[in-house]
Design a protein around this motif. Structure first.
Motif, PDB file in Angstrom:
ATOM      1  N   GLY A 176      29.276  88.340  91.352  1.00 41.13           N
ATOM      2  CA  GLY A 176      27.899  88.811  91.239  1.00 41.13           C
ATOM      3  C   GLY A 176      27.651  89.711  90.038  1.00 41.13           C
ATOM      4  O   GLY A 176      26.614  89.598  89.372  1.00 41.13           O
ATOM      5  N   SER A 177      28.601  90.598  89.737  1.00 47.91           N
ATOM      6  CA  SER A 177      28.386  91.546  88.639  1.00 47.91           C
ATOM      7  C   SER A 177      28.280  90.861  87.274  1.00 47.91           C
ATOM      8  O   SER A 177      27.367  91.172  86.508  1.00 47.91           O
ATOM      9  N   PRO A 178      29.183  89.938  86.915  1.00 49.10           N
ATOM     10  CA  PRO A 178      28.988  89.243  85.638  1.00 49.10           C
ATOM     11  C   PRO A 178      27.666  88.486  85.578  1.00 49.10           C
ATOM     12  O   PRO A 178      27.004  88.458  84.530  1.00 49.10           O
ATOM     13  N   LEU A 179      27.269  87.891  86.710  1.00 45.52           N
ATOM     14  CA  LEU A 179      25.995  87.174  86.713  1.00 45.52           C
ATOM     15  C   LEU A 179      24.824  88.136  86.519  1.00 45.52           C
ATOM     16  O   LEU A 179      23.880  87.841  85.769  1.00 45.52           O
ATOM     17  N   ALA A 180      24.877  89.302  87.191  1.00 48.43           N
ATOM     18  CA  ALA A 180      23.805  90.295  87.038  1.00 48.43           C
ATOM     19  C   ALA A 180      23.748  90.820  85.610  1.00 48.43           C
ATOM     20  O   ALA A 180      22.656  91.021  85.046  1.00 48.43           O
ATOM     21  N   LEU A 181      24.912  91.056  85.009  1.00 49.20           N
ATOM     22  CA  LEU A 181      24.941  91.512  83.618  1.00 49.20           C
ATOM     23  C   LEU A 181      24.333  90.466  82.676  1.00 49.20           C
ATOM     24  O   LEU A 181      23.524  90.792  81.802  1.00 49.20           O
ATOM     25  N   ALA A 182      24.723  89.208  82.877  1.00 52.59           N
ATOM     26  CA  ALA A 182      24.212  88.150  81.997  1.00 52.59           C
ATOM     27  C   ALA A 182      22.705  87.968  82.174  1.00 52.59           C
ATOM     28  O   ALA A 182      21.966  87.816  81.184  1.00 52.59           O
ATOM     29  N   VAL A 199      26.752  98.695  92.264  1.00 55.75           N
ATOM     30  CA  VAL A 199      27.387  98.110  91.071  1.00 55.75           C
ATOM     31  C   VAL A 199      26.536  96.961  90.532  1.00 55.75           C
ATOM     32  O   VAL A 199      26.345  96.823  89.312  1.00 55.75           O
ATOM     33  N   LEU A 200      26.011  96.132  91.417  1.00 54.73           N
ATOM     34  CA  LEU A 200      25.164  95.017  90.981  1.00 54.73           C
ATOM     35  C   LEU A 200      23.895  95.512  90.302  1.00 54.73           C
ATOM     36  O   LEU A 200      23.479  94.991  89.261  1.00 54.73           O
ATOM     37  N   VAL A 201      23.255  96.533  90.883  1.00 51.85           N
ATOM     38  CA  VAL A 201      22.052  97.098  90.276  1.00 51.85           C
ATOM     39  C   VAL A 201      22.380  97.705  88.912  1.00 51.85           C
ATOM     40  O   VAL A 201      21.652  97.497  87.926  1.00 51.85           O
ATOM     41  N   ALA A 202      23.478  98.452  88.846  1.00 54.93           N
ATOM     42  CA  ALA A 202      23.870  99.066  87.578  1.00 54.93           C
ATOM     43  C   ALA A 202      24.143  98.013  86.521  1.00 54.93           C
ATOM     44  O   ALA A 202      23.780  98.177  85.346  1.00 54.93           O
ATOM     45  N   TRP A 206      34.561 107.186 104.330  1.00 53.04           N
ATOM     46  CA  TRP A 206      33.163 106.751 104.250  1.00 53.04           C
ATOM     47  C   TRP A 206      32.485 107.230 102.981  1.00 53.04           C
ATOM     48  O   TRP A 206      31.572 106.592 102.464  1.00 53.04           O
ATOM     49  N   TRP A 207      32.958 108.379 102.429  1.00 55.41           N
ATOM     50  CA  TRP A 207      32.289 108.952 101.261  1.00 55.41           C
ATOM     51  C   TRP A 207      32.757 108.324  99.942  1.00 55.41           C
ATOM     52  O   TRP A 207      32.087 108.454  98.921  1.00 55.41           O
ATOM     53  N   HIS A 208      33.892 107.653  99.946  1.00 54.35           N
ATOM     54  CA  HIS A 208      34.409 107.126  98.689  1.00 54.35           C
ATOM     55  C   HIS A 208      33.491 106.064  98.083  1.00 54.35           C
ATOM     56  O   HIS A 208      33.211 106.106  96.871  1.00 54.35           O
ATOM     57  N   PRO A 209      32.990 105.084  98.846  1.00 51.38           N
ATOM     58  CA  PRO A 209      32.060 104.125  98.241  1.00 51.38           C
ATOM     59  C   PRO A 209      30.784 104.771  97.707  1.00 51.38           C
ATOM     60  O   PRO A 209      30.205 104.281  96.730  1.00 51.38           O
ATOM     61  N   LEU A 210      30.354 105.867  98.326  1.00 53.14           N
ATOM     62  CA  LEU A 210      29.155 106.547  97.832  1.00 53.14           C
ATOM     63  C   LEU A 210      29.421 107.175  96.467  1.00 53.14           C
ATOM     64  O   LEU A 210      28.551 107.165  95.588  1.00 53.14           O
ATOM     65  N   LEU A 211      30.619 107.727  96.277  1.00 51.20           N
ATOM     66  CA  LEU A 211      30.979 108.252  94.962  1.00 51.20           C
ATOM     67  C   LEU A 211      31.038 107.128  93.923  1.00 51.20           C
ATOM     68  O   LEU A 211      30.583 107.292  92.783  1.00 51.20           O
ATOM     69  N   THR A 212      31.608 105.988  94.321  1.00 56.68           N
ATOM     70  CA  THR A 212      31.652 104.847  93.400  1.00 56.68           C
ATOM     71  C   THR A 212      30.243 104.409  93.018  1.00 56.68           C
ATOM     72  O   THR A 212      29.962 104.107  91.845  1.00 56.68           O
ATOM     73  N   ALA A 213      29.347 104.364  94.002  1.00 57.02           N
ATOM     74  CA  ALA A 213      27.954 103.993  93.727  1.00 57.02           C
ATOM     75  C   ALA A 213      27.318 104.981  92.754  1.00 57.02           C
ATOM     76  O   ALA A 213      26.640 104.592  91.797  1.00 57.02           O
ATOM     77  N   GLY A 214      27.525 106.286  92.997  1.00 59.76           N
ATOM     78  CA  GLY A 214      26.963 107.292  92.100  1.00 59.76           C
ATOM     79  C   GLY A 214      27.514 107.194  90.693  1.00 59.76           C
ATOM     80  O   GLY A 214      26.774 107.369  89.706  1.00 59.76           O
ATOM     81  N   TRP A 215      28.798 106.889  90.565  1.00 60.98           N
ATOM     82  CA  TRP A 215      29.446 106.774  89.256  1.00 60.98           C
ATOM     83  C   TRP A 215      28.822 105.630  88.444  1.00 60.98           C
ATOM     84  O   TRP A 215      28.426 105.813  87.298  1.00 60.98           O
ATOM     85  N   PHE A 216      28.670 104.459  89.037  1.00 62.28           N
ATOM     86  CA  PHE A 216      28.112 103.324  88.304  1.00 62.28           C
ATOM     87  C   PHE A 216      26.620 103.492  88.041  1.00 62.28           C
ATOM     88  O   PHE A 216      26.134 103.144  86.957  1.00 62.28           O
ATOM     89  N   LEU A 217      25.877 104.010  89.007  1.00 62.59           N
ATOM     90  CA  LEU A 217      24.442 104.206  88.790  1.00 62.59           C
ATOM     91  C   LEU A 217      24.182 105.272  87.729  1.00 62.59           C
ATOM     92  O   LEU A 217      23.232 105.152  86.938  1.00 62.59           O
ATOM     93  N   ALA A 218      25.017 106.317  87.701  1.00 60.42           N
ATOM     94  CA  ALA A 218      24.844 107.353  86.685  1.00 60.42           C
ATOM     95  C   ALA A 218      25.131 106.794  85.291  1.00 60.42           C
ATOM     96  O   ALA A 218      24.437 107.128  84.317  1.00 60.42           O
TER      97      ALA A 218
END
Length: 457
Positions: free
Chosen positions: A73-79, A154-157, A214-226
Motif C-alpha cells: 500500500g505505501s509504494p502505491l500511495a507514494l506513487a 504510514v499510508l496517509v504520510a 499499545w503505545w508503540h504503534p501510536l509513536l510510529t504513527a506520530g513519527w511518520f505523520l510528523a
C-alpha cells in the motif's frame, strides 16, 4: 385593488447554481477514487492469496494486514500522491494555480487530502473485512488494534509526501522510482536491527509469543505523520519556518522510538499456559494462544487415543509449550506456522497429524537413533497399528516393489518381518494387545532401550 390581489404570483427567480467545492470534486471524480480502488484490489488480492496463513490467529492477521499495508500500500500511495502532485506541471497550469486567491497550503490540502482520505478509508475497510474473515477461527486475545492505526498513518504520510515530491521534481518517472525506493527502504528497515529497525513502519518481534505495547504503534504513527507534515509545510506554508516545529516533533518522536528497545513488547501471558482435555489418555494440551484448536486437535488424535484406551505406562499428556517435554510428557506436533498443518481452524490431514504425534511419543528424534533390528521392526509395527496413514502404506508398497525389482533379499526379509509383527499385533485380542502395549511403553528412557526391554511380537 382586488384585481391586483387576485393576480397570480409570478414564478420566483431561479436560485443561482453553486459551483461544487474543488475538494468535493477531487474526492469523487479525481485520481483519488481510482487510486483507492487500485489499493483495495491490491490488498485484497494479497490477503486472499495468503488467507490460509493468517485466518487462524489474531497475531498473524495483524502482521498480514501491516505487511500488506506497508509493503504494497505505501509504494502505491507514494506513487499516486506523486502523480497527483505533478498534475499541474503536466497540464502546464501551475502558474495559473499560483495566481488564484487561495493560499498555497489551502490549494495543497484541496488537491492532496482527498487521496489521503481514500487511502485511509480503503485500508480501514480492508482491516474490517480481514477481522471478520478471521473471527470464526482465531483464539481470543492477541489482537493489537492500535497497530492498524500506525499502518493507516504510514499510508496517509506516504500519500502526502508523494504529493510534495511530485510537485517539486519535474520528471515523469518520479512516481515509479519513488515507489520502488519505498518498497526497498521499508523492506530493509524490517530486517534491520537497532534504531533503524525501531524507526521502521513494522518493528521486529515474535508475534506468536509477544504482544506489542499499545503505545508503540501510536509513536510510529506520530513519527511518520510528523515527517510528512514537515515536508508539506516546507513546500506549501506561507511561513516556512513552521516546518521546523513539525521537524522538532518528528525528531522527538524518533528519539523516543529509538529508546524503546525491549520495552516495546511484553511476553504474552497465554504463551506459558495450556488448555487440556480431561477425557483422553494421554491428555491433549494446546498452548493457550491456540485454545480454539483444542477440539480439532482432539478430533485428529481420537483414533490414536482410542487405540491406546486401557494401555498403561503412557505419557501423562501431549504438551504444547515453547520448551522440551518433561519425562512424563510427549510433544504435540507443530501447529504453526498456519497454512501448513492447520488451515482456517482445521487440521488438513488428521491421519498424518496422528502419525506425527505417535512418532513424537516414541521419541524418534533421539540423539542416537540407531537401535537393534528387532526393536526397529517392533517400533514400526506399533506405529503402523496405532497411527495408520495412506501415505505410509503407499510408501511400504513402493519399498516392496523396489526391493523385488532389485532382488534385495535383505530388504524383503525386513519388510516381511515387519508385516508379520504388524499382523500379530493387529490380530491379538483386545486384552492381550493392551497388556502387550503396556509392557512396550514401560521403559522410561526409550532412547536407551535394549532388546530385553522390548516385548517380543
Amino acid at each position: 385593488m382586488t384585481a391586483l390581489l387576485d393576480r397570480p404570483a409570478t414564478d420566483a427567480p431561479p436560485r443561482p447554481h453553486r459551483t461544487p467545492h474543488p475538494f468535493r470534486a477531487e474526492l469523487i471524480r479525481g485520481l483519488a477514487p481510482w487510486a483507492g480502488l487500485t489499493l483495495f484490489l491490491t490488498l485484497a488480492w494479497a490477503l486472499i492469496a495468503k488467507s490460509a496463513n493468517w485466518q487462524g490467529s489474531w497475531s498473524e492477521t495483524t502482521i498480514a494486514l501491516r505487511m500488506t499495508g506497508v509493503m504494497l500500500g505505501s509504494p502505491l500511495a507514494l506513487a499516486a500522491g506523486c502523480w497527483q502532485g505533478a498534475r499541474e506541471r503536466r497540464r502546464r497550469t501551475d502558474e495559473l494555480r499560483a495566481s488564484t486567491a487561495r493560499s498555497p497550503l489551502a490549494q495543497f490540502v484541496t488537491a492532496a487530502l482527498p487521496l489521503a482520505l481514500w487511502v485511509l478509508a480503503v485500508y480501514a475497510v480492508t482491516v474490517g473485512a480481514a477481522l471478520l474473515a478471521g473471527a470464526p477461527y482465531a483464539s481470543p486475545g492477541g489482537l493489537a488494534p492500535t497497530a492498524f492505526l500506525s499502518t493507516g498513518a504510514v499510508l496517509v504520510a506516504c500519500a502526502l509526501t508523494g504529493h510534495v515530491v511530485g510537485a517539486r521534481v519535474p520528471w515523469r518517472l518520479t512516481a515509479p522510482v519513488l515507489a520502488v525506493a519505498a518498497y526497498g527502504t521499508f523492506g530493509l528497515s524490517m530486517s534491520a536491527s537497532g534504531a533503524a529497525g525501531l524507526l521502521g513502519p513494522i518493528p521486529q518481534y515474535a508475534p506468536e509469543f509477544e504482544l506489542l505495547a499499545w503505545w508503540h504503534p501510536l509513536l510510529t504513527a506520530g513519527w511518520f505523520l510528523a515527517l510528512a507534515a514537515t515536508a508539506v509545510l516546507a513546500h506549501a506554508a506561507r511561513r516556512r519556518w513552521t516546518a521546523l516545529i513539525a521537524l522538532a516533533v518528528a525528531a522527538t518522536t524518533a528519539l523516543v522510538l529509538a529508546g524503546t528497545g525491549d520495552t516495546m513488547t511484553h511476553r504474552d501471558p497465554r504463551a506459558k499456559r495450556q488448555v487440556c482435555t480431561t477425557t483422553t489418555t494421554p491428555q491433549i494440551c494446546v498452548n493457550a494462544t491456540r485454545a480454539a484448536l483444542l477440539p480439532e486437535v482432539t478430533k485428529a488424535l481420537s483414533g490414536l487415543t482410542g487405540r491406546l484406551k486401557g494401555v498403561g505406562n503412557l505419557p501423562t499428556r501431549f504438551e504444547d509449550l515453547p520448551r522440551r517435554p518433561h519425562a512424563d510428557e510427549a510433544e504435540l506436533p507443530m501447529l504453526t506456522p498456519y497454512g501448513w498443518t492447520v488451515v482456517r481452524g482445521k487440521i488438513a490431514d488428521h491421519d498424518q497429524y496422528a502419525w506425527e504425534a505417535m512418532v513424537q511419543m516414541l521419541e524418534a528424534d533421539c540423539a542416537n537413533p540407531e537401535s537393534p533390528a528387532r526393536i526397529g521392526i517392533v517400533d514400526r509395527a506399533v506405529v503402523r497399528y496405532l497411527a495408520p496413514t495412506d501415505l505410509q502404506e503407499s510408501m511400504r508398497k513402493h519399498f516392496i516393489e523396489s526391493a523385488r525389482a532389485t532382488d534385495n533379499r535383505a530388504e524383503l526379509r525386513r519388510l516381511a518381518a515387519e508385516q508379520k509383527a504388524y499382523d500379530h499385533l493387529r490380530t491379538m485380542s483386545t486384552a492381550d494387545r493392551r497388556a502387550w502395549l503396556t509392557l512396550y511403553f514401560a521403559p522410561t528412557d526409550r532412547c536407551a532401550r535394549t532388546e530385553s526391554e522390548v516385548p517380543a511380537l
